[in-house]
Design a protein around this motif. Structure first.
Motif, PDB file in Angstrom:
ATOM      1  N   LEU A  81     101.159  36.051  -3.315  1.00 25.17           N
ATOM      2  CA  LEU A  81     101.575  35.914  -4.673  1.00 25.17           C
ATOM      3  C   LEU A  81     103.133  35.836  -4.684  1.00 25.17           C
ATOM      4  N   TRP A  82     103.656  36.858  -4.208  1.00 24.21           N
ATOM      5  CA  TRP A  82     105.166  37.244  -4.604  1.00 24.21           C
ATOM      6  C   TRP A  82     106.273  36.685  -3.453  1.00 24.21           C
ATOM      7  N   LEU A  83     105.728  36.322  -2.282  1.00 24.62           N
ATOM      8  CA  LEU A  83     106.536  35.880  -1.307  1.00 24.62           C
ATOM      9  C   LEU A  83     107.183  34.671  -1.607  1.00 24.62           C
ATOM     10  N   PRO A  84     106.401  33.472  -2.098  1.00 29.66           N
ATOM     11  CA  PRO A  84     107.188  32.267  -2.387  1.00 29.66           C
ATOM     12  C   PRO A  84     108.269  32.457  -3.251  1.00 29.66           C
ATOM     13  N   ALA A  85     108.286  33.076  -4.272  1.00 28.97           N
ATOM     14  CA  ALA A  85     109.395  33.289  -5.142  1.00 28.97           C
ATOM     15  C   ALA A  85     110.488  34.005  -4.692  1.00 28.97           C
ATOM     16  N   MET A  86     110.222  34.910  -3.724  1.00 30.09           N
ATOM     17  CA  MET A  86     111.477  35.420  -3.044  1.00 30.09           C
ATOM     18  C   MET A  86     112.019  34.498  -2.357  1.00 30.09           C
ATOM     19  N   LYS A  87     111.455  33.734  -1.502  1.00 28.82           N
ATOM     20  CA  LYS A  87     111.991  32.734  -0.502  1.00 28.82           C
ATOM     21  C   LYS A  87     112.822  31.699  -1.520  1.00 28.82           C
ATOM     22  N   GLN A  88     112.404  31.334  -2.480  1.00 31.44           N
ATOM     23  CA  GLN A  88     113.128  30.432  -3.461  1.00 31.44           C
ATOM     24  C   GLN A  88     114.417  31.043  -3.867  1.00 31.44           C
ATOM     25  N   ARG A  89     114.112  32.290  -4.274  1.00 32.43           N
ATOM     26  CA  ARG A  89     115.424  32.933  -4.853  1.00 32.43           C
ATOM     27  C   ARG A  89     116.316  33.230  -3.626  1.00 32.43           C
ATOM     28  N   GLY A  90     115.916  33.065  -2.298  1.00 33.97           N
ATOM     29  CA  GLY A  90     116.901  33.564  -1.129  1.00 33.97           C
ATOM     30  C   GLY A  90     117.035  34.764  -0.756  1.00 33.97           C
ATOM     31  N   TRP A  91     116.228  35.914  -1.565  1.00 34.83           N
ATOM     32  CA  TRP A  91     116.253  37.219  -1.101  1.00 34.83           C
ATOM     33  C   TRP A  91     114.961  37.908  -1.284  1.00 34.83           C
ATOM     34  N   GLY A  92     114.546  38.760  -0.497  1.00 35.01           N
ATOM     35  CA  GLY A  92     113.299  39.438  -0.767  1.00 35.01           C
ATOM     36  C   GLY A  92     113.061  40.563   0.410  1.00 35.01           C
ATOM     37  N   ARG A  93     112.510  41.501   0.342  1.00 36.34           N
ATOM     38  CA  ARG A  93     112.121  42.699   1.358  1.00 36.34           C
ATOM     39  C   ARG A  93     110.497  42.942   1.235  1.00 36.34           C
ATOM     40  N   ILE A  94     109.934  42.989   2.535  1.00 40.55           N
ATOM     41  CA  ILE A  94     108.406  43.300   2.317  1.00 40.55           C
ATOM     42  C   ILE A  94     108.300  44.414   3.492  1.00 40.55           C
ATOM     43  N   VAL A  95     107.690  45.556   3.226  1.00 43.38           N
ATOM     44  CA  VAL A  95     107.388  46.373   4.111  1.00 43.38           C
ATOM     45  C   VAL A  95     106.001  46.740   4.127  1.00 43.38           C
ATOM     46  N   ASN A  96     105.174  46.539   5.277  1.00 46.37           N
ATOM     47  CA  ASN A  96     103.891  46.807   5.368  1.00 46.37           C
ATOM     48  C   ASN A  96     103.818  48.143   6.116  1.00 46.37           C
ATOM     49  N   VAL A  97     102.943  49.227   5.554  1.00 45.76           N
ATOM     50  CA  VAL A  97     102.896  50.454   6.441  1.00 45.76           C
ATOM     51  C   VAL A  97     101.474  50.376   7.084  1.00 45.76           C
ATOM     52  N   ALA A  98     101.821  50.262   8.443  1.00 46.22           N
ATOM     53  CA  ALA A  98     100.456  50.212   9.232  1.00 46.22           C
ATOM     54  C   ALA A  98     100.483  51.720  10.013  1.00 46.22           C
ATOM     55  N   SER A  99     100.177  51.875  11.243  1.00 43.76           N
ATOM     56  CA  SER A  99     100.207  52.949  11.654  1.00 43.76           C
ATOM     57  C   SER A  99     100.063  52.938  13.407  1.00 43.76           C
ATOM     58  N   MET A 100     100.513  54.066  14.009  1.00 49.64           N
ATOM     59  CA  MET A 100     100.333  53.992  15.355  1.00 49.64           C
ATOM     60  C   MET A 100      98.782  53.592  15.896  1.00 49.64           C
ATOM     61  N   ALA A 101      97.847  54.002  15.233  1.00 48.92           N
ATOM     62  CA  ALA A 101      96.579  53.754  15.394  1.00 48.92           C
ATOM     63  C   ALA A 101      96.409  52.053  15.580  1.00 48.92           C
ATOM     64  N   GLY A 102      97.194  51.343  15.027  1.00 46.57           N
ATOM     65  CA  GLY A 102      96.985  49.869  15.230  1.00 46.57           C
ATOM     66  C   GLY A 102      97.397  49.398  16.910  1.00 46.57           C
ATOM     67  N   PHE A 103      98.230  50.273  17.542  1.00 44.07           N
ATOM     68  CA  PHE A 103      98.438  49.980  18.871  1.00 44.07           C
ATOM     69  C   PHE A 103      97.261  50.605  19.947  1.00 44.07           C
TER      70      PHE A 103
END
Length: 267
Positions: free
Chosen positions: A123-145
């Motif tokens: 929902l929000w990434l396309p507008a970030m790309k259009q504006r030329g600036w954005g930050r996305i942090v996804n919190v995962a875990s060591m459990a994912g490895f």
């Protein structure tokens, strides 16, 4: 930084989410604080606005509800807020075993930790790309490895998905001005284990040197996304473990995972 940017943080009422909010506020970002519990969000908002001269908007949302991402995005838009960055941090874990956990609770866990992060990014990434600036942090875990852990059967696979999903977003976002990073902490002092009832078991099973502080995880995560590093593993001990886990045969890894589950009385 020019016009001040606004970062939306899910699960911002406590733990890593609240600490990322503190890091972002200290660096001059406005915030959208999102969680189910309003009282801790209001207290955090007041703290950050008074301490850092930023705006910290409070939006309550139940991310486990059907169509939660669209409802949240509409609520944010209705307040005239622009989302320049997203931290997908909300999460919880069920530890009673796959066949003994309510299927509705399992669906809620999948929505909160997998479906909603994907939908909010879409929902929000396309507008970030259009504006030329954005930050996305996804919190995962060591459990994912690591190999899957019995008794908490969904958690590791969901975090594995988030790692791969984040890597794909990072690749697709190169050159757009949008930075994407996934943070993979090990055991961290937060409310997480209190909420799922495993605090006593995990505290007894694992020594203090294995535990991270939430503020350190938050700083490392935000430093990584500002530097456009696709992955962040806080702590050298966990960085080492992530390498070792790739070298272990499945037979050894699964035996280790089974021992882990027994320590926590999950199987």
């Amino acid at each position: 930084m020019g016009t001040r940017k606004t970062i939306a943080i899910t699960g911002a009422s406590a733990g890593i989410g609240a600490e990322i909010a503190r890091v972002c506020a200290a660096r001059g970002y406005d915030l959208i604080l999102i969680a189910r519990r309003e009282a801790p969000l209001l207290a955090l908002s007041a703290e950050l606005e008074a301490g850092h001269n930023i705006r910290a908007h409070v939006v309550t949302a139940d991310l486990g509800a059907p169509d939660a991402a669209r409802i949240l995005a509409n609520a944010v838009a209705a307040r005239g807020l622009q989302v320049d960055g997203l931290v997908n941090n909300a999460g919880f874990s069920k530890t009673t075993g796959f066949t003994t956990t309510d299927p509705a609770a399992q669906q809620e866990m999948i929505r909160v930790m997998l479906s909603v992060p994907v939908e909010l990014a879409r929902l929000w990434l396309p507008a970030m790309k259009q504006r030329g600036w954005g930050r996305i942090v996804n919190v995962a875990s060591m459990a994912g490895f690591l190999q899957a852990t019995g008794g908490d059967t969904l958690y590791g696979p969901i975090k594995s998905f988030m790692i791969k999903f984040s890597q794909g977003l990072w690749v697709e976002s190169q050159g757009s001005g949008v930075h994407v990073s996934v943070v993979c902490p090990g055991y961290t002092y937060t409310e997480f284990h209190d909420v799922n009832g495993s605090r006593e078991a995990v505290s007894a099973a694992y020594p203090k040197w294995m535990w991270l502080q939430a503020d350190r995880v938050a700083r490392d995560a935000w430093d990584a996304v500002e530097a456009d590093k696709p992955r962040c593993i806080p702590g050298k001990r966990y960085q080492f473990l992530s390498v070792v886990s790739k070298l272990l045969p499945d037979s050894v890894g699964l035996k280790t995972a089974a021992s882990h589950a027994r320590k926590l009385k999950r199987v």
